[in-house]
Design a protein around this motif. Structure first.
Motif, PDB file in Angstrom:
ATOM      1  N   ASN A  35       0.851  -1.189   0.000  1.00 23.27           N
ATOM      2  CA  ASN A  35       0.000   0.000   0.000  1.00 23.27           C
ATOM      3  C   ASN A  35       0.886   1.238   0.000  1.00 23.27           C
ATOM      4  OD1 ASN A  35      -2.804  -1.264   1.118  1.00 23.27           O
ATOM      5  ND2 ASN A  35      -1.075  -2.251   2.101  1.00 23.27           N
ATOM      6  N   LEU A  36       0.327   2.342  -0.448  1.00 26.27           N
ATOM      7  CA  LEU A  36       1.080   3.606  -0.497  1.00 26.27           C
ATOM      8  C   LEU A  36       0.361   4.704   0.277  1.00 26.27           C
ATOM      9  CD1 LEU A  36       3.358   5.391  -1.869  1.00 26.27           C
ATOM     10  CD2 LEU A  36       1.627   5.893  -3.630  1.00 26.27           C
ATOM     11  N   ILE A  37       1.144   5.491   1.014  1.00 26.92           N
ATOM     12  CA  ILE A  37       0.615   6.767   1.502  1.00 26.92           C
ATOM     13  C   ILE A  37       1.725   7.798   1.319  1.00 26.92           C
ATOM     14  CG2 ILE A  37       1.279   6.477   3.938  1.00 26.92           C
ATOM     15  CD1 ILE A  37      -2.166   7.761   3.050  1.00 26.92           C
ATOM     16  N   VAL A  38       1.367   8.953   0.782  1.00 30.19           N
ATOM     17  CA  VAL A  38       2.345  10.017   0.520  1.00 30.19           C
ATOM     18  C   VAL A  38       2.007  11.208   1.410  1.00 30.19           C
ATOM     19  CG1 VAL A  38       3.348  11.560  -1.208  1.00 30.19           C
ATOM     20  CG2 VAL A  38       2.586   9.267  -1.875  1.00 30.19           C
ATOM     21  N   LEU A  39       2.975  11.618   2.228  1.00 33.93           N
ATOM     22  CA  LEU A  39       2.765  12.694   3.202  1.00 33.93           C
ATOM     23  C   LEU A  39       3.834  13.767   3.046  1.00 33.93           C
ATOM     24  CD1 LEU A  39       2.272  10.345   6.271  1.00 33.93           C
ATOM     25  CD2 LEU A  39       0.482  11.782   5.263  1.00 33.93           C
ATOM     26  N   PRO A  40       3.528  14.975   3.527  1.00 35.37           N
ATOM     27  CA  PRO A  40       4.605  15.971   3.613  1.00 35.37           C
ATOM     28  C   PRO A  40       5.643  15.546   4.658  1.00 35.37           C
ATOM     29  CG  PRO A  40       2.497  16.896   4.371  1.00 35.37           C
ATOM     30  CD  PRO A  40       2.228  15.491   3.978  1.00 35.37           C
ATOM     31  N   GLU A  41       6.894  15.894   4.400  1.00 34.58           N
ATOM     32  CA  GLU A  41       8.012  15.525   5.277  1.00 34.58           C
ATOM     33  C   GLU A  41       7.739  15.866   6.747  1.00 34.58           C
ATOM     34  OE1 GLU A  41      10.909  13.914   4.966  1.00 34.58           O
ATOM     35  OE2 GLU A  41      11.407  14.412   7.042  1.00 34.58           O
ATOM     36  N   LYS A  42       7.030  16.973   7.000  1.00 33.33           N
ATOM     37  CA  LYS A  42       6.817  17.376   8.405  1.00 33.33           C
ATOM     38  C   LYS A  42       6.022  16.347   9.199  1.00 33.33           C
ATOM     39  CE  LYS A  42       2.702  20.103   7.339  1.00 33.33           C
ATOM     40  NZ  LYS A  42       2.048  21.395   7.326  1.00 33.33           N
ATOM     41  N   HIS A  43       5.257  15.489   8.535  1.00 34.01           N
ATOM     42  CA  HIS A  43       4.484  14.469   9.239  1.00 34.01           C
ATOM     43  C   HIS A  43       5.155  13.093   9.212  1.00 34.01           C
ATOM     44  CE1 HIS A  43       1.363  17.288   9.868  1.00 34.01           C
ATOM     45  NE2 HIS A  43       0.876  17.275   8.645  1.00 34.01           N
ATOM     46  N   ALA A  44       6.350  13.011   8.613  1.00 33.39           N
ATOM     47  CA  ALA A  44       6.975  11.694   8.409  1.00 33.39           C
ATOM     48  C   ALA A  44       7.310  11.005   9.734  1.00 33.39           C
ATOM     49  CB  ALA A  44       8.229  11.828   7.544  1.00 33.39           C
ATOM     50  N   ALA A  45       7.877  11.756  10.695  1.00 28.16           N
ATOM     51  CA  ALA A  45       8.270  11.123  11.962  1.00 28.16           C
ATOM     52  C   ALA A  45       7.052  10.590  12.698  1.00 28.16           C
ATOM     53  CB  ALA A  45       9.038  12.119  12.834  1.00 28.16           C
ATOM     54  N   SER A  46       5.969  11.404  12.743  1.00 33.49           N
ATOM     55  CA  SER A  46       4.738  10.920  13.384  1.00 33.49           C
ATOM     56  C   SER A  46       4.221   9.661  12.704  1.00 33.49           C
ATOM     57  CB  SER A  46       3.635  11.986  13.326  1.00 33.49           C
ATOM     58  OG  SER A  46       3.743  12.930  14.358  1.00 33.49           O
ATOM     59  N   PHE A  47       4.309   9.639  11.371  1.00 34.11           N
ATOM     60  CA  PHE A  47       3.766   8.479  10.667  1.00 34.11           C
ATOM     61  C   PHE A  47       4.576   7.221  10.960  1.00 34.11           C
ATOM     62  CE2 PHE A  47       2.973   5.614   7.115  1.00 34.11           C
ATOM     63  CZ  PHE A  47       1.594   5.549   7.197  1.00 34.11           C
ATOM     64  N   ARG A  48       5.909   7.372  11.030  1.00 35.85           N
ATOM     65  CA  ARG A  48       6.736   6.199  11.391  1.00 35.85           C
ATOM     66  C   ARG A  48       6.348   5.680  12.775  1.00 35.85           C
ATOM     67  NH1 ARG A  48      11.070   9.834   9.510  1.00 35.85           N
ATOM     68  NH2 ARG A  48      11.166   9.482   7.257  1.00 35.85           N
TER      69      ARG A  48
END
Lengths: 270, 270
Positions: A35-48
């Motif tokens: 699956n794919l989700i594309v986010l702005p870099e500013k939300h990357a740490a929260s998403f991990r």
């Protein structure tokens, strides 16, 4: 179902050229689907962190290279571009669905976009076929049915939401075999999360024949029960439930996965 | 609270000699504290999968050496014996509590026993103190309150059950700081799972002043809300909910942890 593409790169190239726009169940057996989700870099740490805390619905398999580069990090696939490599895409703006199943996301990809690849349960379907437990949607040629649930994810930073599940019908007597076969696939949802009428109640699924994503299933036989697995559409549901996530977010169209070069053995637990 | 023991091995030796039988909050700051569950070898693989699928309530930090050896695997502590190293133990037989807070488990340890160490939220309490957000139970000298919830774990093999949570009261305005401070401690439950009256409702906690484990909290101030974290007592709740788990199972007495030689930095996310 037509198994037209033997390898993951074959599927990706067919998507990139526009030749293939169908669900990917049954394609490139032996390869991992994501699956794919594309986010702005500013939300990357929260998403991990969201993935780390909710690994059954959001098993993180890999990412793009950062700094807006749309290629996967190796070893997911050298010749890759997440903007074109799925058969279809959804686009969200400020948490609302803007486009449904468009062929590429070139117009929405940003300089700070990061693509996250989440394991897909299609990856273990060949093992079910090999055991004589072929998933129903592979027989009927339909997309797998997927449901919103009321099962809350464990929150992480800006992200909160509920789990999405996929469903395959089985006889109750086969459930323990189905659990055993799918359990080792820890990076592609692993064993089921719930099953039977008791599972539907626990997940808050009221109508099996009205899934929120994919195709409605054909009527189950009298001796069959629904069996539910975590589903990588979950992050798209999260986007719609997290009020602080603004701007453009992109995902694959449910059932239309990105196939990566990782052999299935690479996502099995030891 | 008296901080009598500066290092983890000091705490373990005081437990082994019988000199220390108290909750371990505030002991050996800078070291990791862990929950214990002891299972027969035949259930070990299922339990590892349970932890992998539910890492917020069951973050697996380490194990004993196998083949009935009661010592930790290094680097958790060279001089160790899980039968004696906690201030108190619970013993279960066929899923029912047999002994509550006994000083050691030498009479119940089996030739095939495996001890699993699960991260404890006491590990991040020093960081909260350093930020001026000292947990209430450290000020009052009580054991932290812990609650059964109706939040279902994701099942794994023979194991199923519900999450147990610990609670610390904070002002609502401090919740985002508390989340940020505890988030990196991914191996000791990380950020809270829920908070406020809405969190109590979600978790099915009806009476804050009647916790199932630990001490009842003193009345919260008008501007305070309860903040809940995953708790490593969860595996003991799982044992009581999993009908196929037979024989003797042992755990620490809630709040009376096994302190290991891992510095806190070793359980922080990068």
């Amino acid at each position: 179902m037509l198994n037209a593409y033997p390898t993951a790169i074959d599927v990706r190239r067919a998507c990139r050229s526009g030749a293939f726009r169908e669900p990917t169940a049954g394609q490139c057996p032996g390869y991992t689907q994501t699956n794919l989700i594309v986010l702005p870099e500013k939300h990357a740490a929260s998403f991990r962190t969201l993935c780390e805390r909710n690994p059954v619905s959001c098993p993180l398999v890999g990412e793009t290279r950062g700094n807006g580069d749309p290629r996967f990090r190796t070893p997911l696939g050298e010749d890759s571009d997440v903007r074109f490599d799925a058969p279809g895409y959804n686009v969200y703006e400020n948490g609302k669905l803007l486009h449904d199943d468009i062929p590429d996301i070139r117009d929405y990809w940003q300089d700070d976009s990061v693509g996250f690849l989440i394991g897909c349960s299609f990856t273990f379907e060949q093992a079910l076929c090999d055991a004589g437990l072929t998933p129903r949607h592979m027989i009927t040629g339909a997309n797998v049915p997927m449901y919103k649930t009321n099962y809350p994810l464990l929150p992480a930073g800006v992200f909160r939401g509920e789990m999405v599940v996929s469903m395959r019908p089985y006889k109750r007597a086969d459930v323990e075999r189905v659990r055993d076969i799918t359990r080792p696939y820890v990076k592609t949802h692993g064993e089921p999360v719930a099953w039977g009428p008791e599972g539907m109640k626990q997940l808050g699924i009221h109508d099996l024949y009205r899934p929120e994503f994919g195709d409605a299933p054909e009527p189950l036989a009298d001796d069959e029960i629904p069996v539910f697995w975590g589903c990588g559409v979950t992050p798209q549901q999260v986007i719609m439930s997290s009020p602080h996530v603004n701007g453009f977010v992109m995902g694959h169209a449910p059932g239309k996965m990105i196939c990566v070069d990782l052999p299935v053995a690479a996502v099995l637990s030891s």
